[in-house]
Enzyme design. Sequence first.
Site, PDB file in Angstrom:
ATOM      1  N   GLY A  41      52.352  53.756  66.545  1.00  0.00           N
ATOM      2  CA  GLY A  41      53.384  53.975  65.536  1.00  0.00           C
ATOM      3  C   GLY A  41      53.089  55.216  64.738  1.00  0.00           C
ATOM      4  O   GLY A  41      52.017  55.814  64.860  1.00  0.00           O
TER       5      GLY A  41
ATOM      6  N   GLU B  52      57.802  59.354  68.139  1.00  0.00           N
ATOM      7  CA  GLU B  52      56.573  58.647  68.469  1.00  0.00           C
ATOM      8  C   GLU B  52      56.526  58.297  69.966  1.00  0.00           C
ATOM      9  O   GLU B  52      55.504  58.479  70.625  1.00  0.00           O
ATOM     10  CB  GLU B  52      56.497  57.369  67.631  1.00  0.00           C
ATOM     11  CG  GLU B  52      55.288  56.513  67.876  1.00  0.00           C
ATOM     12  CD  GLU B  52      53.997  57.260  67.577  1.00  0.00           C
ATOM     13  OE1 GLU B  52      54.031  58.180  66.736  1.00  0.00           O
ATOM     14  OE2 GLU B  52      52.978  56.931  68.210  1.00  0.00           O
TER      15      GLU B  52
ATOM     16  N   GLU C 271      53.812  59.540  72.788  1.00  0.00           N
ATOM     17  CA  GLU C 271      52.985  58.625  73.580  1.00  0.00           C
ATOM     18  C   GLU C 271      53.188  58.796  75.075  1.00  0.00           C
ATOM     19  O   GLU C 271      52.270  58.590  75.857  1.00  0.00           O
ATOM     20  CB  GLU C 271      53.310  57.172  73.215  1.00  0.00           C
ATOM     21  CG  GLU C 271      52.896  56.768  71.808  1.00  0.00           C
ATOM     22  CD  GLU C 271      51.381  56.792  71.627  1.00  0.00           C
ATOM     23  OE1 GLU C 271      50.662  56.636  72.626  1.00  0.00           O
ATOM     24  OE2 GLU C 271      50.930  56.971  70.494  1.00  0.00           O
TER      25      GLU C 271
ATOM     26  N   PRO D 140      54.954  41.289  51.681  1.00  0.00           N
ATOM     27  CA  PRO D 140      53.964  41.900  50.776  1.00  0.00           C
ATOM     28  C   PRO D 140      52.549  41.602  51.269  1.00  0.00           C
ATOM     29  O   PRO D 140      52.249  40.497  51.695  1.00  0.00           O
ATOM     30  CB  PRO D 140      54.237  41.200  49.441  1.00  0.00           C
ATOM     31  CG  PRO D 140      55.643  40.730  49.523  1.00  0.00           C
ATOM     32  CD  PRO D 140      55.883  40.399  50.961  1.00  0.00           C
TER      33      PRO D 140
ATOM     34  N   GLU E 244      41.615  54.616  72.399  1.00  0.00           N
ATOM     35  CA  GLU E 244      41.671  53.877  73.630  1.00  0.00           C
ATOM     36  C   GLU E 244      43.051  53.241  73.786  1.00  0.00           C
ATOM     37  O   GLU E 244      43.634  52.734  72.830  1.00  0.00           O
ATOM     38  CB  GLU E 244      40.597  52.776  73.610  1.00  0.00           C
ATOM     39  CG  GLU E 244      40.201  52.274  74.968  1.00  0.00           C
ATOM     40  CD  GLU E 244      39.156  51.180  74.851  1.00  0.00           C
ATOM     41  OE1 GLU E 244      39.121  50.311  75.722  1.00  0.00           O
ATOM     42  OE2 GLU E 244      38.377  51.199  73.859  1.00  0.00           O
TER      43      GLU E 244
END
Lengths: 265, 265
Positions: free
Chosen positions: A75, A91, A95, A112, A145
């Site tokens: 992310g 993103e 990737e 929260p 990794e």
Amino acid sequence: MNEEINHFAGDNDPDRMLQKKKYRTPDGVPADIVMFTLTKRERKTVTKTLPIRELKVMLIKRKSWPFAGKWALPGGFCQENESIYDAAKRELMEETGVDGGHLEYLGVYSRPGRDPRGWIISHAFFALVEEWMLEHRQATDDAEEVGLFTIEEALYKLELGFDHRTIIEDAYRRIQEQMLQTTIARQFLPRHFTLSELYQVIQSVVPDFEEPNFIRKITSTRSRKGIIEEVRDEEGNPLSSNQYSQRPAQLYRFTDLRPRLSIYT
Amino acid sequence: MNEEINHFAGDNDPDRMLQKKKYRTPDGVPADIVMFTLTKRERKTVTKTLPIRELKVMLIKRKSWPFAGKWALPGGFCQENESIYDAAKRELMEETGVDGGHLEYLGVYSRPGRDPRGWIISHAFFALVEEWMLEHRQATDDAEEVGLFTIEEALYKLELGFDHRTIIEDAYRRIQEQMLQTTIARQFLPRHFTLSELYQVIQSVVPDFEEPNFIRKITSTRSRKGIIEEVRDEEGNPLSSNQYSQRPAQLYRFTDLRPRLSIYT
DNA sequence: GTAATAGTGTCTGTTAGACATTATCGA
DNA sequence: TCGATAATGTCTAACAGACACTATTAC
């Protein structure tokens, strides 16, 4: 509603507003992506056969606080000049190195305390990518990794950071729903495919989907045959493939049709 | 992913982080609610008949910048100690004075520039409420004008603030989808209802839903009859109502069953 | 031939869809 | 009685689901 009115304390000048905020604002709004892929593994049999397909999810092993050493979804934080969807697309591009693929919004995660770094509201997406797209990252970025796991492994064997287990659960539910209600199966198939392949793709995402008369049903009932069509060559002869079977199988492709589903009809 | 790592610049102490952020963060994260209601209007005919039902959406007229004088969705900013869903629930409670009702997440609206006050990421919900719940607000809160509009009015006749037109479009699409694929119709019906009432509710949300054999189909086909069941009294006698018709009609109620829909089955 | 997958024949019971008919009650 | 809505009867074509059977190819 009253909150909204008072939030900026009656200041009507947008330029000065940022300095005058009275309320705390979130510390960040990332987009997290559940990247699914369908791995293909050749079966070692004498005769031709379909490869084994298995649904996998891509995770990264975190190197820094928080949740260092734990697995988590890839992310990145959303920036001011882009929408959340843009951030997710960026993103995904980072990737996989590829621009295409199915990317769909899943939901917001805002409990929260979900992120020890502060008030961080995460937006989850799920993506369907091809297996080779993930090799890009393994080659170019050795900072973290990367792992491909089955859903069972990801949910029940791995220690995941944040609330990412919940997100993966939700994503799995959603991809199963979408697999049956839309034609996202096309994302896991070549442009032309056999009905056995289609059936196998559906089953590898929704294991308890069983339809003994699948071929018959999808080709011979008026209400369903519209979503796929036979592939033909220039002369109109049906095209078939014997890649996975002795007897050649008719090739199909998806149409643009999307039936409207209803519990009442 | 790199964004995430660098976002907090290697600071591992959550308490000091807020002062050290290097990136701009959003200026607010509100929850906006598309409140749908189904109005009932008596028809002036000689004999008993079903009331006319019409889907309406509740909007408020803004009094202050931005978009003062324009209509907009009710909403309120999310606070640090609550989830977005909590904020929406709180907002719904404030508007209706009632705690119940159906509240469902719709999506995130984050296009840059969508709010002149700054970087404001909105989360849309839709709610299904009963008409009387909205009278509460009209009585207690005279700060802002409240209006109930049909979808056509809201989308094509009103000047709406922000990107709320888009949100209402999305919400309308979603409620239509949900009306056909889930049993949210129950939100607009009394606990016990006749099949004509159910049919009418569906049609008022999805106007082009037409099923001439509706009663037959839903009561006599194995696959669909499960979602509703006849209401019976203690002795097992079927209960019926002649509130809307001369001949009494069998009363039904929803069960908890939810069929799984599929384009392939 | 045999093995393996693709695809069809056939049968029974169910459902879809259209239309006519009967049922129940109020005015 | 009539009028209005509820509900069933009836008929044909389509579909579901099960199972047996044939088709096409590699080996």
